[in-house]
Design an enzyme around this catalytic site. Structure first.
Site, PDB file in Angstrom:
ATOM      1  N   GLY A  92       7.196  -0.335  -1.661  1.00 27.71           N
ATOM      2  CA  GLY A  92       6.070   0.426  -1.835  1.00 27.71           C
ATOM      3  C   GLY A  92       5.026   1.347  -2.202  1.00 27.71           C
ATOM      4  O   GLY A  92       4.758   2.451  -2.312  1.00 27.71           O
ATOM      5  N   GLU A 151       2.802  -4.678   5.520  1.00 29.14           N
ATOM      6  CA  GLU A 151       4.173  -5.153   4.676  1.00 29.14           C
ATOM      7  C   GLU A 151       3.673  -7.220   5.330  1.00 29.14           C
ATOM      8  O   GLU A 151       3.141  -7.692   6.277  1.00 29.14           O
ATOM      9  CB  GLU A 151       5.311  -5.737   5.188  1.00 29.14           C
ATOM     10  CG  GLU A 151       5.957  -3.763   4.228  1.00 29.14           C
ATOM     11  CD  GLU A 151       7.539  -4.111   4.528  1.00 29.14           C
ATOM     12  OE1 GLU A 151       8.429  -4.354   3.794  1.00 29.14           O
ATOM     13  OE2 GLU A 151       8.043  -2.675   5.240  1.00 29.14           O
ATOM     14  N   CYS A 173      13.936  -5.786  -0.670  1.00 28.73           N
ATOM     15  CA  CYS A 173      13.827  -3.979   0.389  1.00 28.73           C
ATOM     16  C   CYS A 173      13.527  -3.250  -0.276  1.00 28.73           C
ATOM     17  O   CYS A 173      15.669  -2.607   0.034  1.00 28.73           O
ATOM     18  CB  CYS A 173      13.651  -4.907   1.610  1.00 28.73           C
ATOM     19  SG  CYS A 173      13.852  -3.994   2.595  1.00 28.73           S
ATOM     20  N   CYS A 217       8.095   1.857   3.722  1.00 25.61           N
ATOM     21  CA  CYS A 217       8.431   0.585   2.590  1.00 25.61           C
ATOM     22  C   CYS A 217       9.067   1.080   1.957  1.00 25.61           C
ATOM     23  O   CYS A 217       8.361   1.751   0.619  1.00 25.61           O
ATOM     24  CB  CYS A 217       7.306  -0.430   2.037  1.00 25.61           C
ATOM     25  SG  CYS A 217       7.467  -1.353   1.708  1.00 25.61           S
ATOM     26  N   HIS A 230       2.805  -5.950  -4.524  1.00 26.02           N
ATOM     27  CA  HIS A 230       1.694  -4.547  -3.615  1.00 26.02           C
ATOM     28  C   HIS A 230       0.222  -4.428  -4.284  1.00 26.02           C
ATOM     29  O   HIS A 230       0.154  -4.367  -5.786  1.00 26.02           O
ATOM     30  CB  HIS A 230       3.088  -3.951  -4.298  1.00 26.02           C
ATOM     31  CG  HIS A 230       4.520  -3.277  -3.568  1.00 26.02           C
ATOM     32  ND1 HIS A 230       4.255  -2.724  -2.488  1.00 26.02           N
ATOM     33  CD2 HIS A 230       4.905  -4.165  -3.955  1.00 26.02           C
ATOM     34  CE1 HIS A 230       5.811  -2.908  -1.921  1.00 26.02           C
ATOM     35  NE2 HIS A 230       6.269  -3.639  -3.003  1.00 26.02           N
TER      36      HIS A 230
END
Length: 277
Positions: A222, A210, A74, A219, A161
């Site tokens: 992301g 997510e 993360c 994110c 992703h």
């Protein structure tokens, strides 16, 4: 369970200092309970800050999504891990090494006074092979994968992703198409979904769905994946500002070492003790 609530541009987690406190016996259930806004604390998930199991690392990070599933990485969360380690005195270093399920990550802390306020994170080399995510497709489909009637570019930043560079950023698009793509059988481990609009070669606006948490304010991985997708398409420069619902991140895909670097803030909200486990 003693905890600290922290966020990186609105991507908020409940953090537990497992150097000084015991880790929850069932972290999956703990993540589900603390993440509930009405019956728990309210968060995108739970992050445990732990002693590392590897030589040369300052700490270990385990992150759990709101549904209890464990994630690999993360980006916003790891900046807050760095801030906690620095501010608490556990690791008073300007460069902090954190062990994750995606491998080692290195943070260069931005310090004002005696507090860390932001971090530049080496997010590593993006994965551009089907097995990196994983995704059930041929390599030639990675930049134009058709899912739910949309075209996606697939990128791994230690977690999977799918980026739509011509995304419609309305609720109708994100909240409907996001879960369809997340749960597509093309992604055996599910996938994070980005909807992006390229405003200029150096600025992109985006929203994120997510896996395991639903839409979040931001994110970090992301944002990194979105820049990589933009560069691969020829629409973005290698340095760009990514606008998310919770704020902005500066992302760079360095041509020299092929690493992606993310810079953004980290903030502490409050501390407390949770009795609902």
């Amino acid at each position: 369970m003693k905890f600290v609530k922290m966020h990186g541009i609105g991507n908020d987690y409940v953090y537990v200092d497992c150097f000084r406190n015991p880790a929850p016996g069932d972290p999956e259930e703990a993540a589900r309970r603390v993440s509930q806004s009405h019956f728990g604390i309210g968060a995108d998930g739970l992050i445990l800050i732990m002693p590392s199991t590897q030589s040369g690392m300052d700490a270990r990070m385990r992150m759990f999504n709101a549904d209890g599933s464990e994630g690999n990485m993360c980006g916003n969360g790891i900046r807050c891990v760095g801030k906690y380690l620095y501010d608490s005195g556990l690791c008073k270093k300007r460069r902090i090494a954190v062990e994750t399920l995606s491998g080692a990550r290195y943070l260069d802390m931005v310090v004002e006074g005696d507090k860390a306020v932001a971090a530049r994170v080496d997010m590593g080399v993006p994965g551009l092979e089907p097995e990196d995510l994983p995704v059930r497709c041929e390599k030639g489909e990675m930049r134009n994968l058709q899912v739910a009637g949309r075209s996606f570019t697939c990128v791994s930043m230690g977690n999977p992703h799918a980026v739509c560079l011509d995304g419609d950023l309305t609720d109708g698009e994100v909240l409907k198409i996001g879960p369809q793509v997340e749960n597509s059988p093309l992604f055996p481990e599910k996938v994070n979904v980005e909807f992006a609009q390229v405003l200029s070669p150096s600025r992109v606006r985006m929203r994120v769905w997510e896996r395991g948490s639903g839409e979040t304010m931001a994110c970090g991985t992301g944002a990194c994946a979105t820049l990589v997708a933009g560069v691969l398409s020829g629409r973005c420069e290698r340095k760009a500002t990514l606008e998310l619902l919770g704020g902005e991140l500066f992302i760079e895909w360095d041509e020299k070492d092929n690493h992606v670097y993310m810079t953004g803030p980290a903030e502490t909200v409050f501390e407390g003790e949770f009795f609902g486990l």
